[in-house]
Each structure stands twice: as structure tokens, then as C-alpha cells.
Design an enzyme around this catalytic site. Structure first.
Site, PDB file in Angstrom:
ATOM      1  N   ARG A  28       0.832  -1.205   0.000  1.00  0.00           N
ATOM      2  CA  ARG A  28       0.000   0.000   0.000  1.00  0.00           C
ATOM      3  C   ARG A  28       0.867   1.255   0.000  1.00  0.00           C
ATOM      4  O   ARG A  28       2.066   1.208   0.248  1.00  0.00           O
ATOM      5  CB  ARG A  28      -0.912   0.006   1.235  1.00  0.00           C
ATOM      6  CG  ARG A  28      -2.015  -1.009   1.222  1.00  0.00           C
ATOM      7  CD  ARG A  28      -2.756  -1.043   2.557  1.00  0.00           C
ATOM      8  NE  ARG A  28      -1.930  -1.605   3.621  1.00  0.00           N
ATOM      9  CZ  ARG A  28      -2.338  -1.752   4.879  1.00  0.00           C
ATOM     10  NH1 ARG A  28      -3.555  -1.345   5.224  1.00  0.00           N
ATOM     11  NH2 ARG A  28      -1.540  -2.289   5.782  1.00  0.00           N
TER      12      ARG A  28
ATOM     13  N   LYS B 246       2.025   2.105   7.469  1.00  0.00           N
ATOM     14  CA  LYS B 246       2.411   1.301   8.622  1.00  0.00           C
ATOM     15  C   LYS B 246       3.389   2.055   9.523  1.00  0.00           C
ATOM     16  O   LYS B 246       3.988   3.049   9.138  1.00  0.00           O
ATOM     17  CB  LYS B 246       3.051  -0.018   8.174  1.00  0.00           C
ATOM     18  CG  LYS B 246       2.099  -0.943   7.445  1.00  0.00           C
ATOM     19  CD  LYS B 246       0.832  -1.241   8.219  1.00  0.00           C
ATOM     20  CE  LYS B 246       1.062  -2.051   9.476  1.00  0.00           C
ATOM     21  NZ  LYS B 246      -0.207  -2.290  10.233  1.00  0.00           N
TER      22      LYS B 246
ATOM     23  N   TYR C 293      -0.767   4.432  10.665  1.00  0.00           N
ATOM     24  CA  TYR C 293      -1.169   3.427  11.647  1.00  0.00           C
ATOM     25  C   TYR C 293       0.037   3.140  12.531  1.00  0.00           C
ATOM     26  O   TYR C 293       1.122   2.840  12.028  1.00  0.00           O
ATOM     27  CB  TYR C 293      -1.618   2.132  10.963  1.00  0.00           C
ATOM     28  CG  TYR C 293      -2.960   2.226  10.283  1.00  0.00           C
ATOM     29  CD1 TYR C 293      -4.122   2.418  11.022  1.00  0.00           C
ATOM     30  CD2 TYR C 293      -3.081   2.116   8.897  1.00  0.00           C
ATOM     31  CE1 TYR C 293      -5.366   2.505  10.408  1.00  0.00           C
ATOM     32  CE2 TYR C 293      -4.315   2.195   8.266  1.00  0.00           C
ATOM     33  CZ  TYR C 293      -5.448   2.391   9.033  1.00  0.00           C
ATOM     34  OH  TYR C 293      -6.669   2.480   8.414  1.00  0.00           O
TER      35      TYR C 293
ATOM     36  N   HIS D 256      -0.357   1.508  16.203  1.00  0.00           N
ATOM     37  CA  HIS D 256      -0.593   0.333  17.053  1.00  0.00           C
ATOM     38  C   HIS D 256       0.530   0.176  18.083  1.00  0.00           C
ATOM     39  O   HIS D 256       1.151  -0.885  18.209  1.00  0.00           O
ATOM     40  CB  HIS D 256      -0.717  -0.933  16.188  1.00  0.00           C
ATOM     41  CG  HIS D 256      -1.871  -0.905  15.235  1.00  0.00           C
ATOM     42  ND1 HIS D 256      -3.193  -0.910  15.649  1.00  0.00           N
ATOM     43  CD2 HIS D 256      -1.919  -0.852  13.871  1.00  0.00           C
ATOM     44  CE1 HIS D 256      -3.996  -0.878  14.590  1.00  0.00           C
ATOM     45  NE2 HIS D 256      -3.254  -0.835  13.507  1.00  0.00           N
TER      46      HIS D 256
ATOM     47  N   GLU E 203      -5.571   4.859  13.923  1.00  0.00           N
ATOM     48  CA  GLU E 203      -6.515   3.995  14.638  1.00  0.00           C
ATOM     49  C   GLU E 203      -7.079   4.616  15.911  1.00  0.00           C
ATOM     50  O   GLU E 203      -8.022   4.071  16.490  1.00  0.00           O
ATOM     51  CB  GLU E 203      -5.879   2.637  14.963  1.00  0.00           C
ATOM     52  CG  GLU E 203      -4.818   2.655  16.048  1.00  0.00           C
ATOM     53  CD  GLU E 203      -3.417   2.960  15.548  1.00  0.00           C
ATOM     54  OE1 GLU E 203      -2.469   2.818  16.336  1.00  0.00           O
ATOM     55  OE2 GLU E 203      -3.277   3.346  14.365  1.00  0.00           O
TER      56      GLU E 203
ATOM     57  N   SER F 260     -10.443  -1.801   8.446  1.00  0.00           N
ATOM     58  CA  SER F 260     -11.169  -2.865   9.149  1.00  0.00           C
ATOM     59  C   SER F 260     -12.145  -3.555   8.205  1.00  0.00           C
ATOM     60  O   SER F 260     -12.293  -4.781   8.223  1.00  0.00           O
ATOM     61  CB  SER F 260     -11.924  -2.276  10.345  1.00  0.00           C
ATOM     62  OG  SER F 260     -11.039  -1.763  11.305  1.00  0.00           O
TER      63      SER F 260
ATOM     64  N   ASP G 110      -2.339  -7.210  14.949  1.00  0.00           N
ATOM     65  CA  ASP G 110      -1.558  -5.966  14.986  1.00  0.00           C
ATOM     66  C   ASP G 110      -1.831  -5.171  16.257  1.00  0.00           C
ATOM     67  O   ASP G 110      -1.212  -4.117  16.471  1.00  0.00           O
ATOM     68  CB  ASP G 110      -1.783  -5.120  13.729  1.00  0.00           C
ATOM     69  CG  ASP G 110      -3.228  -4.726  13.505  1.00  0.00           C
ATOM     70  OD1 ASP G 110      -4.073  -5.053  14.355  1.00  0.00           O
ATOM     71  OD2 ASP G 110      -3.509  -4.096  12.468  1.00  0.00           O
TER      72      ASP G 110
ATOM     73  N   ARG H  62       0.893 -15.387  16.866  1.00  0.00           N
ATOM     74  CA  ARG H  62       2.039 -14.479  16.806  1.00  0.00           C
ATOM     75  C   ARG H  62       2.068 -13.909  15.399  1.00  0.00           C
ATOM     76  O   ARG H  62       1.644 -14.560  14.442  1.00  0.00           O
ATOM     77  CB  ARG H  62       3.350 -15.201  17.127  1.00  0.00           C
ATOM     78  CG  ARG H  62       3.611 -16.418  16.261  1.00  0.00           C
ATOM     79  CD  ARG H  62       4.947 -17.056  16.548  1.00  0.00           C
ATOM     80  NE  ARG H  62       5.118 -18.348  15.894  1.00  0.00           N
ATOM     81  CZ  ARG H  62       5.444 -18.513  14.623  1.00  0.00           C
ATOM     82  NH1 ARG H  62       5.629 -17.454  13.830  1.00  0.00           N
ATOM     83  NH2 ARG H  62       5.581 -19.727  14.098  1.00  0.00           N
TER      84      ARG H  62
ATOM     85  N   VAL I 138      -1.277 -12.356   9.790  1.00  0.00           N
ATOM     86  CA  VAL I 138      -0.542 -11.285   9.108  1.00  0.00           C
ATOM     87  C   VAL I 138      -0.964  -9.943   9.694  1.00  0.00           C
ATOM     88  O   VAL I 138      -2.151  -9.634   9.776  1.00  0.00           O
ATOM     89  CB  VAL I 138      -0.811 -11.334   7.589  1.00  0.00           C
ATOM     90  CG1 VAL I 138      -0.155 -10.152   6.886  1.00  0.00           C
ATOM     91  CG2 VAL I 138      -0.292 -12.647   7.015  1.00  0.00           C
TER      92      VAL I 138
ATOM     93  N   ASN J 279      -0.597  -6.916   8.595  1.00  0.00           N
ATOM     94  CA  ASN J 279      -1.064  -5.881   7.662  1.00  0.00           C
ATOM     95  C   ASN J 279      -1.877  -6.542   6.544  1.00  0.00           C
ATOM     96  O   ASN J 279      -1.557  -6.435   5.365  1.00  0.00           O
ATOM     97  CB  ASN J 279       0.110  -5.070   7.091  1.00  0.00           C
ATOM     98  CG  ASN J 279       1.177  -5.926   6.426  1.00  0.00           C
ATOM     99  OD1 ASN J 279       1.383  -7.072   6.787  1.00  0.00           O
ATOM    100  ND2 ASN J 279       1.861  -5.369   5.444  1.00  0.00           N
ATOM    101  N   MET J 280      -2.953  -7.191   6.923  1.00  0.00           N
ATOM    102  CA  MET J 280      -3.760  -7.954   5.976  1.00  0.00           C
ATOM    103  C   MET J 280      -4.199  -7.159   4.749  1.00  0.00           C
ATOM    104  O   MET J 280      -4.121  -7.658   3.625  1.00  0.00           O
ATOM    105  CB  MET J 280      -4.984  -8.547   6.671  1.00  0.00           C
ATOM    106  CG  MET J 280      -4.694  -9.797   7.456  1.00  0.00           C
ATOM    107  SD  MET J 280      -6.190 -10.506   8.181  1.00  0.00           S
ATOM    108  CE  MET J 280      -7.115 -10.941   6.699  1.00  0.00           C
TER     109      MET J 280
END
Length: 378
Positions: free
Chosen positions: A22, A81, A100, A102, A124, A140, A276, A285, A304, A306-307
């Protein structure tokens, strides 16, 4: 003699997290910012993974810069990310970062941001007055719609699964899917699973939310109040479990224990979309798109972090549609000014001037909390 104020500048670096394709802005997003007099500097090749060329960005008015350092040198940097270790050295005190984060799941990133003195806002934790999370919602929705697709893929026997087709066949029982959480991720995951003709059970603690789902789906999705006994029974019988539990800014609560995973049948699949934020299933994990699964207790785990990066063209459009008004506010008014004008943006500020400025993030990290307005530099 009057001087023209220096125009704010925005940097868009290429994402370097494993298999992350992305990019933070579409060319249309760049064009809109340029229309407001905001110069955008895009690192060369930043959009290639999402099917946007450098020429697409040039045509929209962006300056294409040759290195990540050039993109990171701007007043405001927008990403997808969290900063990766290779990017920590590019953080600085006069930088505003919007992405993002997290941080509850990535404490090392938090420490790097705190040490740099940078101002960092997390998509987020931008929260509207009604409690909704407008910048988390689009990803989401994508992740929720993607989760059944990934689960179906890994239920195939040659990917380690039980060899179960989501929709079954005439005279053959379909897959049993359990979705944990009825928020944006869970609702979309349940909806798509039902569309694939699976048998779907959706768990949540919010009865009003379950009532809403029931009214829309009219029984196609079974809704159940979340409690340990019901979860134990349904998880043990499931072909696919999708974890979709969210706490804004904090670590996701663990709702499926390792014992519950051990009760599942060999070749069943877990897709933990909450990974995440630490994951809501005890045995998960974080994995990557290049190495997405592992098997534990005979169960295939897909986790994953970062789906939505698996569908970067769709995801980049969805993300830009949501973030663009906030990016414009930050560029024009600065972090302090934008936070003062909009409480939603103030809640997005996670770190500023070496302090943690979001209550949930501070609690998750064990750091003291500071009001954003007290530490944001004008």
C-alpha cells in the site's frame, strides 16, 4: 515588505514493512492537496505496489524524490504502517507523522518516537464524537472482507487445512465459521462468510450490536452473547475462527485460550485479524504476507499484521478516502492547531515532545499520560 508564508509540505515514503504494497495517498489525493497549495513529495516507486506509477503522481502535481530521506524531510509525513527499525534514524523533533501506529503492540516503535521528540498521530485512535473510528474503519472493512477469503484458502488441504469448502455442496455440510467481535472487522467477516454459504456464528458482548446484525441478516448469521462456555463449545466445533476484537489504542483482549485452540480439530484454521494489536487468540504471533501461516496444536494460524496489504490498490483508495480531510487539516493548521480545532484529531495524537498523549496507549505501555495540548508545539 511582506513575505509569503512557507507552504506546508507532505512527504510520502515508500512502505518497507515486509510485503507491504500500500501507499499513503492515491494520485487523486495528491491532486486535492496540491489544489490547496500543499506541496507533496513522493518517494520514487512508492506507489508501484498499489499500481500507481511515478508518472501518475507527477500528473497529479507531486514532486518525485529519489530517496526515503527526501520524503521524510518534509513537515508532515503520511504513511500506512508504523516506522520500521531502518526508519528510526529519520525521526526528528520537528516532524509530524500520521500513520497506523498500534503502539500497544509495538513498544519498540513507541520508544523510538519518544526518543526522537517527534509528534505522531495514529489513524486507529482518531475518534469521532459518536465513538466511531473513521480512519480504522476502511481498513477494518477490507481486513474483515479479506479474512474469510484467506480462511477459505487455507482450509484447502494442499495449504494444510481440513479440506473443507466454505459453502459445502448439495447434500454436504458447509464450513462452520466462528467470528469473534461484531465491530467493523467482525461484521464484514461474518457477512462475507455468510455470502460464501458457510454456517456463521458471530460473538460479541454488546447485545444491541448483535440485535442490529440480526435485524439486517434475518437469521443468516447466528448471533451469540460472548461468554466462556459458549465460546468453548463453538470454537471446538469450528472449521474457521476469525478473531476481530478491538480496543481502540490498547492491546486486544485474549478471548480464545490455548486450551480452546487445542480442542479444535486438526486442519482447522484461525485468522487473527487483531494480531496488529497483540492478537485476541492466545496462540497467535504475527506473521507476514511472505510467510503467512504456521501450525500449532494441529491448527493452521494465519496472523498477518497488515492484511489489507494483500489488496493494495483497493486498500489505498479506501484509506485515502478516509484520511484526506485529516491530512489537509494537519498540513494547513499543524498538529497543535488541528488538535485544538478538532477533538477527533487530538485523540489521534499518541506521542508528542517525548510524552505519550493518548490515555489508552499510555496505559498499555506503562507510561505516564500527558494532555496533547500541554506538550504540542505550535
Amino acid at each position: 515588505m511582506t513575505t509569503t508564508p512557507r507552504l506546508p509540505t507532505i512527504g510520502v515514503p515508500r512502505e518497507i514493512k515486509t510485503a507491504e504494497r500500500r501507499v499513503a495517498l492515491t494520485p487523486d489525493g495528491v491532486r486535492e492537496l496540491e489544489r490547496h497549495g500543499i506541496n507533496v513529495f513522493v518517494e520514487t516507486g512508492a506507489g508501484e505496489g498499489a499500481s500507481f506509477s511515478d508518472n501518475d503522481y507527477r500528473a497529479a502535481g507531486a514532486d518525485i524524490v529519489p530517496s526515503a530521506a527526501d520524503a521524510w524531510a518534509q513537515h508532515l509525513v503520511v504513511k500506512v504502517k508504523e516506522p520500521q527499525p531502518e526508519e528510526y534514524s529519520l525521526l526528528r523533533a520537528d516532524l509530524t507523522l500520521f500513520t497506523y501506529l498500534h503502539l500497544a503492540a509495538y513498544p519498540a516503535v513507541a520508544e523510538a518516537l519518544l526518543g526522537s521528540g517527534a509528534t505522531a498521530l495514529a489513524y486507529e485512535t482518531v475518534q469521532a464524537g459518536d465513538g466511531s473510528l473513521p480512519l480504522l474503519a476502511p481498513m477494518s472493512e477490507v481486513a474483515g472482507r479479506l479474512a474469510p477469503q484467506m480462511g477459505a484458502h487455507h482450509l484447502e488441504s494442499h495449504h494444510g487445512g481440513r479440506g473443507v469448502l466454505m459453502g459445502g455442496a448439495p447434500g454436504v455440510q458447509p464450513a462452520k465459521v466462528v467470528v469473534l467481535g461484531a465491530g467493523n472487522v467482525g461484521w464484514n467477516a461474518a457477512w462475507i462468510s455468510a455470502g460464501m454459504e458457510a454456517e456463521v456464528v458471530l460473538f460479541d458482548r454488546n447485545i444491541d450490536r448483535l440485535r442490529w446484525v440480526d435485524q439486517i441478516q434475518k437469521g443468516r448469521i447466528v448471533t451469540m452473547a460472548s461468554n466462556r462456555g459458549a465460546l468453548e463449545r463453538r470454537v471446538a466445533d469450528a472449521d474457521l475462527v476469525i478473531g476481530a476484537v478491538l480496543v481502540a489504542g490498547g492491546r486486544a483482549p485474549v478471548v480464545v485460550s490455548e486450551t480452546m485452540v487445542q480442542s479444535m480439530r486438526p486442519g482447522a484454521v484461525i485468522v487473527d485479524v487483531a494480531v496488529d494489536q497483540g492478537g485476541c487468540i492466545e496462540t497467535t504471533r504475527e506473521t507476514t504476507h511472505t510467510n503467512p501461516t504456521y501450525v500449532l496444536h494441529g491448527v493452521v494460524h494465519y496472523a498477518v499484521g497488515n492484511m489489507p496489504g494483500a489488496v493494495p490498490h483497493t486498500s489505498t483508495y479506501a484509506l485515502t478516502n478516509a484520511t484526506l480531510p485529516y491530512v489537509l487539516e494537519l498540513a494547513v493548521h499543524g498538529a497543535a492547531g488541528a488538535a485544538g480545532r478538532d477533538r477527533a484529531i487530538a485523540l489521534g495524537v499518541n506521542v508528542a515532545s517525548g510524552s505519550v498523549t493518548n490515555r489508552a496507549v499510555a496505559e498499555a505501555l506503562g507510561h505516564p499520560y500527558e494532555e496533547p495540548g500541554a506538550v504540542l508545539l505550535p
